[in-house]
Design a protein around this motif. Sequence first.
Motif, PDB file in Angstrom:
ATOM      1  N   GLU A   1      32.889  37.353  42.188  1.00 45.18           N
ATOM      2  CA  GLU A   1      34.424  37.345  42.312  1.00 45.18           C
ATOM      3  C   GLU A   1      34.729  36.293  43.759  1.00 45.18           C
ATOM      4  OE1 GLU A   1      35.465  41.380  42.015  1.00 45.18           O
ATOM      5  OE2 GLU A   1      35.368  41.498  41.106  1.00 45.18           O
TER       6      GLU A   1
ATOM      7  N   PHE B   1      34.109  32.069  41.904  1.00 47.28           N
ATOM      8  CA  PHE B   1      36.330  32.424  41.794  1.00 47.28           C
ATOM      9  C   PHE B   1      36.948  31.793  42.583  1.00 47.28           C
ATOM     10  CE2 PHE B   1      33.816  34.417  38.157  1.00 47.28           C
ATOM     11  CZ  PHE B   1      34.030  33.407  37.108  1.00 47.28           C
TER      12      PHE B   1
ATOM     13  N   LEU C   1      45.273  27.263  38.937  1.00 44.50           N
ATOM     14  CA  LEU C   1      45.805  28.327  37.714  1.00 44.50           C
ATOM     15  C   LEU C   1      44.844  28.497  36.646  1.00 44.50           C
ATOM     16  CD1 LEU C   1      47.887  30.038  36.650  1.00 44.50           C
ATOM     17  CD2 LEU C   1      48.260  27.402  35.816  1.00 44.50           C
TER      18      LEU C   1
ATOM     19  N   VAL D   1      41.349  28.534  36.737  1.00 46.89           N
ATOM     20  CA  VAL D   1      40.189  29.497  37.853  1.00 46.89           C
ATOM     21  C   VAL D   1      41.273  30.919  37.724  1.00 46.89           C
ATOM     22  CG1 VAL D   1      38.995  29.800  40.084  1.00 46.89           C
ATOM     23  CG2 VAL D   1      39.411  27.482  38.739  1.00 46.89           C
ATOM     24  N   ALA D   2      42.288  30.946  38.146  1.00 43.50           N
ATOM     25  CA  ALA D   2      42.987  32.411  38.221  1.00 43.50           C
ATOM     26  C   ALA D   2      42.288  32.859  37.180  1.00 43.50           C
ATOM     27  CB  ALA D   2      44.050  32.336  38.715  1.00 43.50           C
ATOM     28  N   LYS D   3      42.907  32.317  35.536  1.00 41.09           N
ATOM     29  CA  LYS D   3      43.055  33.158  34.096  1.00 41.09           C
ATOM     30  C   LYS D   3      40.771  33.376  34.208  1.00 41.09           C
ATOM     31  CE  LYS D   3      46.495  29.500  32.354  1.00 41.09           C
ATOM     32  NZ  LYS D   3      46.390  29.095  32.159  1.00 41.09           N
TER      33      LYS D   3
ATOM     34  N   LYS E   1      38.802  34.113  36.117  1.00 41.00           N
ATOM     35  CA  LYS E   1      38.543  35.163  36.709  1.00 41.00           C
ATOM     36  C   LYS E   1      39.451  36.520  36.931  1.00 41.00           C
ATOM     37  CE  LYS E   1      38.657  36.829  42.273  1.00 41.00           C
ATOM     38  NZ  LYS E   1      39.653  36.697  43.714  1.00 41.00           N
ATOM     39  N   GLN E   2      40.274  36.395  36.413  1.00 40.01           N
ATOM     40  CA  GLN E   2      40.732  37.579  35.143  1.00 40.01           C
ATOM     41  C   GLN E   2      40.385  38.225  34.461  1.00 40.01           C
ATOM     42  OE1 GLN E   2      43.506  36.904  32.153  1.00 40.01           O
ATOM     43  NE2 GLN E   2      45.182  38.947  33.025  1.00 40.01           N
ATOM     44  N   LYS E   3      39.321  36.941  33.434  1.00 39.19           N
ATOM     45  CA  LYS E   3      39.040  37.313  32.644  1.00 39.19           C
ATOM     46  C   LYS E   3      37.260  38.149  32.687  1.00 39.19           C
ATOM     47  CE  LYS E   3      39.675  34.856  28.445  1.00 39.19           C
ATOM     48  NZ  LYS E   3      40.456  33.765  28.349  1.00 39.19           N
TER      49      LYS E   3
ATOM     50  N   LEU F   1      37.626  39.713  35.763  1.00 41.45           N
ATOM     51  CA  LEU F   1      37.939  41.132  36.266  1.00 41.45           C
ATOM     52  C   LEU F   1      37.837  42.049  35.324  1.00 41.45           C
ATOM     53  CD1 LEU F   1      39.865  40.055  39.261  1.00 41.45           C
ATOM     54  CD2 LEU F   1      37.705  41.244  39.503  1.00 41.45           C
ATOM     55  N   THR F   2      38.267  40.855  34.290  1.00 38.01           N
ATOM     56  CA  THR F   2      39.369  42.451  33.266  1.00 38.01           C
ATOM     57  C   THR F   2      38.220  42.557  31.191  1.00 38.01           C
ATOM     58  OG1 THR F   2      40.386  40.964  31.907  1.00 38.01           O
ATOM     59  CG2 THR F   2      40.829  42.001  34.359  1.00 38.01           C
ATOM     60  N   LYS F   3      36.617  41.427  31.696  1.00 43.94           N
ATOM     61  CA  LYS F   3      36.998  42.033  30.375  1.00 43.94           C
ATOM     62  C   LYS F   3      35.665  42.145  29.751  1.00 43.94           C
ATOM     63  CE  LYS F   3      36.614  38.800  26.115  1.00 43.94           C
ATOM     64  NZ  LYS F   3      37.229  36.996  25.422  1.00 43.94           N
ATOM     65  N   ALA F   4      35.689  43.345  29.519  1.00 45.18           N
ATOM     66  CA  ALA F   4      34.209  44.517  29.278  1.00 45.18           C
ATOM     67  C   ALA F   4      33.637  43.696  28.369  1.00 45.18           C
ATOM     68  CB  ALA F   4      34.492  45.802  29.747  1.00 45.18           C
TER      69      ALA F   4
ATOM     70  N   ASP G   1      43.386  44.676  39.197  1.00 45.39           N
ATOM     71  CA  ASP G   1      43.037  44.060  40.533  1.00 45.39           C
ATOM     72  C   ASP G   1      44.292  42.993  40.648  1.00 45.39           C
ATOM     73  OD1 ASP G   1      40.427  43.861  40.124  1.00 45.39           O
ATOM     74  OD2 ASP G   1      40.526  44.112  37.384  1.00 45.39           O
TER      75      ASP G   1
ATOM     76  N   LYS H   1      39.609  49.881  42.275  1.00 44.32           N
ATOM     77  CA  LYS H   1      40.120  49.677  40.782  1.00 44.32           C
ATOM     78  C   LYS H   1      39.433  49.809  39.571  1.00 44.32           C
ATOM     79  CE  LYS H   1      40.462  46.814  36.817  1.00 44.32           C
ATOM     80  NZ  LYS H   1      39.832  46.048  36.380  1.00 44.32           N
TER      81      LYS H   1
ATOM     82  N   THR I   1      37.830  46.379  24.954  1.00 45.30           N
ATOM     83  CA  THR I   1      37.628  45.529  26.387  1.00 45.30           C
ATOM     84  C   THR I   1      38.823  44.974  27.160  1.00 45.30           C
ATOM     85  OG1 THR I   1      38.335  42.984  25.166  1.00 45.30           O
ATOM     86  CG2 THR I   1      36.471  43.938  24.614  1.00 45.30           C
ATOM     87  N   LYS I   2      40.163  45.115  27.068  1.00 39.84           N
ATOM     88  CA  LYS I   2      40.368  44.372  28.479  1.00 39.84           C
ATOM     89  C   LYS I   2      41.091  45.886  29.660  1.00 39.84           C
ATOM     90  CE  LYS I   2      44.392  40.838  29.241  1.00 39.84           C
ATOM     91  NZ  LYS I   2      45.095  40.228  29.314  1.00 39.84           N
ATOM     92  N   ALA I   3      39.888  45.316  30.943  1.00 38.83           N
ATOM     93  CA  ALA I   3      40.347  46.762  31.314  1.00 38.83           C
ATOM     94  C   ALA I   3      41.741  46.205  32.639  1.00 38.83           C
ATOM     95  CB  ALA I   3      38.771  47.149  32.032  1.00 38.83           C
TER      96      ALA I   3
ATOM     97  N   TYR J   1      44.778  34.693  44.083  1.00 41.27           N
ATOM     98  CA  TYR J   1      45.422  33.538  43.441  1.00 41.27           C
ATOM     99  C   TYR J   1      46.745  34.825  42.307  1.00 41.27           C
ATOM    100  CZ  TYR J   1      40.847  31.012  41.915  1.00 41.27           C
ATOM    101  OH  TYR J   1      39.963  30.457  42.528  1.00 41.27           O
TER     102      TYR J   1
ATOM    103  N   VAL K   1      49.099  31.603  43.458  1.00 43.50           N
ATOM    104  CA  VAL K   1      49.386  30.355  42.943  1.00 43.50           C
ATOM    105  C   VAL K   1      49.780  29.995  41.445  1.00 43.50           C
ATOM    106  CG1 VAL K   1      47.736  28.756  41.419  1.00 43.50           C
ATOM    107  CG2 VAL K   1      46.365  29.986  43.424  1.00 43.50           C
TER     108      VAL K   1
ATOM    109  N   TYR L   1      50.877  31.576  38.238  1.00 42.00           N
ATOM    110  CA  TYR L   1      50.196  32.506  37.323  1.00 42.00           C
ATOM    111  C   TYR L   1      50.691  33.685  37.144  1.00 42.00           C
ATOM    112  CZ  TYR L   1      45.501  35.319  37.117  1.00 42.00           C
ATOM    113  OH  TYR L   1      45.198  36.809  37.174  1.00 42.00           O
TER     114      TYR L   1
ATOM    115  N   TYR M   1      52.064  33.006  33.518  1.00 46.86           N
ATOM    116  CA  TYR M   1      50.727  33.371  32.370  1.00 46.86           C
ATOM    117  C   TYR M   1      50.992  34.465  32.301  1.00 46.86           C
ATOM    118  CZ  TYR M   1      46.570  33.603  30.584  1.00 46.86           C
ATOM    119  OH  TYR M   1      44.971  33.818  29.812  1.00 46.86           O
TER     120      TYR M   1
END
Lengths: 397, 397
Positions: free
Chosen positions: A178, A182, A213, A215-217, A219-221, A223-226, B153, B161, B224-226, B312, B315, B318, B321
């Motif tokens: 992270e 990112f 912006l 990269v933020a998206k 990083k969100q993936k 962090l969250t997309k398991a 996050d 988290k 998947t989206k935690a 972020y 930024v 974001y 979004y």
Amino acid sequence: MCAVKSSGYEPLTENGAIALAKRLQLFDEKSNLTCNEIGDGNLNLVFKVKNIDTNESIIIKQALPYAKVVGESWPLTLDRARIETYALLKQGEFVPQYVPKVFYSDEKLAITIMEDLSHLQISRAALIEGKDLPLLSKHIGEFLAKTLFYTSDYGADQHVKKSLVKQFINPDLCKITEDLVFTDPFFDHDTNEYEPELQKDVEQIWQDEALKLEVAKLKQKFLTKAEALLHGDLHTGSIFADEKETKVIDPEFAYFGPIGFDVGQVFGNFLLNAISRHSEKQDVLLNHLITTWNVFVEEFTTAWKKDGLEIYTKVDGYLEYVLSEIFEESVGFAGCEIIRRTIGLAHVADLDTIQPYDRKIATKQFALTLGSELIKNQKTIKRPEQFIDFVKETVKQ
Amino acid sequence: MCAVKSSGYEPLTENGAIALAKRLQLFDEKSNLTCNEIGDGNLNLVFKVKNIDTNESIIIKQALPYAKVVGESWPLTLDRARIETYALLKQGEFVPQYVPKVFYSDEKLAITIMEDLSHLQISRAALIEGKDLPLLSKHIGEFLAKTLFYTSDYGADQHVKKSLVKQFINPDLCKITEDLVFTDPFFDHDTNEYEPELQKDVEQIWQDEALKLEVAKLKQKFLTKAEALLHGDLHTGSIFADEKETKVIDPEFAYFGPIGFDVGQVFGNFLLNAISRHSEKQDVLLNHLITTWNVFVEEFTTAWKKDGLEIYTKVDGYLEYVLSEIFEESVGFAGCEIIRRTIGLAHVADLDTIQPYDRKIATKQFALTLGSELIKNQKTIKRPEQFIDFVKETVKQ
């Protein structure tokens, strides 16, 4: 064969490693064993224990409770040895041919004992030497497809997948990604490291709000997309290979994340090697990238059709949607990898060994442009061939 | 005040509930206590223990190791009591005004002792009776924004988290949602329940591949989206309310999922109540929906600007979004909720109590059209007002 044992932590010595191998009967009782510590000492101790009569050998890897980076030590969880062991075992269920065999592990001692792969070479080094590694991308495409499909909700029982998610919660190692992949490279952060000639290019990245912006998206993936059990650090330094064989090692960053992250790191590292070469020698790497994707798609599709457990895998268009999402994310993650390997804390020899100096700087400037353009054009690049045209266009600019 | 204790499981009796309350000194030693079991007996025992002199009362809720559904029992994890307790405590850190106080819990007995809210009414029943509950959506908007932001996050430390993700892995209850919300209603499955007059409409859904592809994508997000600690079952039956007060109960489905799922279930249940009404009485509900979203955005934005921990969050673009992603997903999840409440296993009284029968059938047909159109038009509907126009258009068709 794998047993798991617990006890108190202490660092092994070479003699201790021999004693452990004997105690575990990993060699015949009367074997004549030698041991060398062959690790770089930054993160792990790596003991090679060898029977000098038969030349049989094993690797005893022990995590150290700290990491040495930029001359300093920071504490680093020993839990990564557990993660690495269980990731190797899980991947070994699907692609035993592409991961080292695990013989034994001890969580408290943070030890994993595994197959010795020193007949192979780290693929980053081989590629820098100009070797082709003709089967590398075919093997990696299959490794990616099978390890990722069979640990995802598409191919794993949803209950089993959730216990794996729990088992592979990996906050300390994820935090490194992270920060170093990112975050830090996109801000004026003191972990960054780059040549003074790049100052202007680097500042351009820091000031590019549209890039940040995106990269933020991404990083969100992350962090969250398991979505599936990732290797989590799948660069060419984590792959042993030769002309015929490929073995993926060091999955201590394993956790449940977006499939595109593993794929993107492979793309990114092939591209880093490609741009480090003179243009007439780039095609081998660009073809490796295309082959990785094509084999990934082929194997993922086969697994999806044969072993899809999720009922929606039978619905028209869902496979195509999932693959296009993975590809789009891979393009973005590849861009992040290229940028952070150029100006972040952890560089790659592909770029750093370029000579002369002027060409190194020019290539790093290319790398920053390429990385940024990939991140910004995730939605434009739809097929790997187009990706390659894009790379060549960018490099020419 | 909350203590956590463990022991062996056995179902409580009314006398046992009184004894427990006394042992825990939840009332004065000499109190004169009565107890009634007031649960519906399907999933949980619910004991109301009251001091008959002072009228003070508490609720002792105990999970049963099975669920009675469609006349049969199936085993259901007692772990849901642990999830419920810790979810109430976590939500209570951010919005104590909107959740019942927890006094005690016992994981092995699967017991949670909490504030008695019987001075309030379940909001579904109140809305069916035609009550306005003027503050309901303002409170729910704030509940959603704060519980979701501060466990994501965006607003939680990334290490914290991840331990919460681990603590709230909730496979059994998630499986119920995966099946009953996202799967069974879209296939010819024997859990589905609907009037014979709906057969043609239902078959149209089962044959609509474009619809099912969109549901596949929504289910993938659910799996998947935690993103944040969801309530996980935030329909109007999980909300106690009156003119002034709102309390959200029953978070046993809590897990880390997409923020839009909680928001979408609220939207979906407001819409189900709205379409059950004669058109001149629908605006109260449609305004509740708009207010929920507007308050959510306002409170989420305030929290983001004041307490954003992710770098972020600073930024440009974001926040916008993230909010537009949440809204888009909410529209889709609302559509799934409307369809499953119409033809799936768990119906809502809003639709089932409509009289006469013909109007009930016609409204359920509207519901199926509306649900499908929301799912297919997630990307078209950008603001809640547009959402409402869309509802009215659909209902008129």
